[in-house]
Structures are given as structure tokens and as C-alpha cells.
Design a protein around this motif. Sequence first.
Motif, mmCIF file in Angstrom:
data_model
loop_
_atom_site.group_PDB
_atom_site.id
_atom_site.type_symbol
_atom_site.label_atom_id
_atom_site.label_comp_id
_atom_site.label_asym_id
_atom_site.label_seq_id
_atom_site.Cartn_x
_atom_site.Cartn_y
_atom_site.Cartn_z
ATOM 1 N N GLY A 104 2.343 5.837 -2.815
ATOM 2 C CA GLY A 104 2.368 6.522 -4.188
ATOM 3 C C GLY A 104 3.101 5.635 -5.132
ATOM 4 N N GLU A 151 -0.678 10.945 5.605
ATOM 5 C CA GLU A 151 -0.957 11.056 4.287
ATOM 6 C C GLU A 151 -1.486 9.834 3.573
ATOM 7 N N ARG A 152 -0.466 8.993 3.971
ATOM 8 C CA ARG A 152 -0.812 7.493 2.977
ATOM 9 C C ARG A 152 -2.137 7.001 3.429
ATOM 10 N N ARG A 196 -4.467 9.214 1.019
ATOM 11 C CA ARG A 196 -4.442 8.991 -0.100
ATOM 12 C C ARG A 196 -4.917 7.528 -0.410
ATOM 13 N N ARG A 197 -5.006 6.576 0.487
ATOM 14 C CA ARG A 197 -5.715 5.155 0.106
ATOM 15 C C ARG A 197 -7.353 5.510 0.457
ATOM 16 N N LYS A 209 -8.979 8.166 -0.459
ATOM 17 C CA LYS A 209 -9.313 8.734 -1.668
ATOM 18 C C LYS A 209 -9.358 7.801 -2.811
ATOM 19 N N GLU A 210 -8.328 6.871 -2.963
ATOM 20 C CA GLU A 210 -8.341 5.647 -3.900
ATOM 21 C C GLU A 210 -9.440 4.845 -3.762
ATOM 22 N N SER A 269 3.523 16.239 -5.319
ATOM 23 C CA SER A 269 2.702 15.799 -6.046
ATOM 24 C C SER A 269 3.135 14.640 -7.121
#
Length: 222
Positions: A16, A152-153, A156-157, A159-160, A207
Motif C-alpha cells: 500500500g 492481503e498484498r 490488493r494487487r 484488485k488493482e 484502511s
Amino acid sequence: MNKKMIITIDGPAGAGKSTVSKMLAKRLGYIYLDTGSLYRALAYKALKDKIVLDDDSALDSLCSNISIVLKKIDGQMKVYVDGEDVGDKIRTEEIGLTASKISAFAIVRQRLLQLQREAGAQGGIVTEGRDMGSVVFPHADYKFYLDADIEERIKRRHKELFGKGNTSELQSIQKDMLVRDKQDSKREIAPLRPTSSSIIIDSTKLSVPEVIEKIIQQMSSK
Ligand code: DC
């Protein structure tokens, strides 16, 4: 907070750093510098010119024959490669992996060092990468190390990338991320790791605004 400080944010891929650094810079009225984009710029040219990447002399000529310019636009340092605004073109997984691979070479790190230091010379900057606090700005006013669990990473990636229309599978993102974690933290020169004065923040359950609040709290308490 009147002084124009240097704030560094290091950490692994997908923790993030970019979102947090960008928002923090905006909040403080500082410039945002994403140093990963410089390594990506070199990777972009290497791939475009089909350079064999583990060949020292090819990397040497890549480093000598590339023009990388940082231009301050809307509070951010934008990267230009041989006059071209490389923007979103360098944000692919292939370029990320290649950047990680070439970033282990001394000649590559040396080529980019001055550029990064010049960008931060006046202070008033939030800069993110892998060795911001350890090598590039060892005297930074605040050094943060942003981490998160690998699961989690990866999420996130994913989703990105999905948001950019890329439909990479979770599994392939996981594979790439494990390779990058290993390459970035096990290399001999400037490996990814917190310094003794880094403030470590685990963002797994936080967040973006919560991470920013933690950073601001730390800065006000010191
Ligand atoms: O932050 P990023 O994912 O865009 O960075 C791409 C690669 O560049 C990363 O895997 C390792 C390298 N890098 C580095 O070695 N040092 C930095 N300060 C920034 C990035």
C-alpha cells in the motif's frame, strides 16, 4: 511541521506504499516520488530494446544510453524515458518483475541514486521504494516501513490490476509476488529491510486513512 521534511516509506510490493505515500504527500503539501517507477523506466527500455538482462555490459550500455527525467507535475514526479511520458505503460507485472531483477545490479542502483537524491534535495517530499531510508535518504526526518501479510498484498494487487482491466489470476499474482519479495529482500546491495530507526506499520487490517492517521500520529509524537 514547518520544516520541509524528507519522509521515506519503504516496504514490499502490494503493502500500500503508493496510495499511502501519495495521500500523505497531498495532506502535507509535499511532492510525491515513487522510486519504483525509475527502476521500471529502465526495465521498460530494456524490454523495448530486447536487452539480455543478466549481462553486465548490456546493462551498462542501457544505463548510459537512457535519458530519465523527472518532472514535477501536479505534486508528483512524473518519469520521462527518452522524452516519452511512460505513465501507465510501466505499471505491468512483467515490468515490475523485470525492474526487480535488474535492481539487484550495482550499476543500475548507481545510475538512479543521484536522480533520487536531487529530487529530494529541497525536502518537502514523501518518497517510497525499497531503500529510501537505508541508502538513498539515510538522514530522512521520518522513516516508515509499511508491511502487510502476503495474502492481503496479493488481494490488493489483484484488485488493482482488475481495476485496470487486467484479469491476472490470484495464483499468478502470488507467484510473481513471492519472486519479487525474494529478489528484493535477498539481494546483496540495498536489500529491502527496515532500518533501526524505521517505524514499522502493519497495514494488513488497516484502511488507507487509518495508515495515514498512524503516520501523522507518529510524526506528531516525536
Ligand atoms: O515499487 P515497485 O513495485 O514499482 O518497484 C519495482 C521494483 O523496483 C521492485 O520490485 C524493486 C525495485 N526497486 C528497488 O530496488 N528500489 C527502490 N527504491 C524501488 C524499487
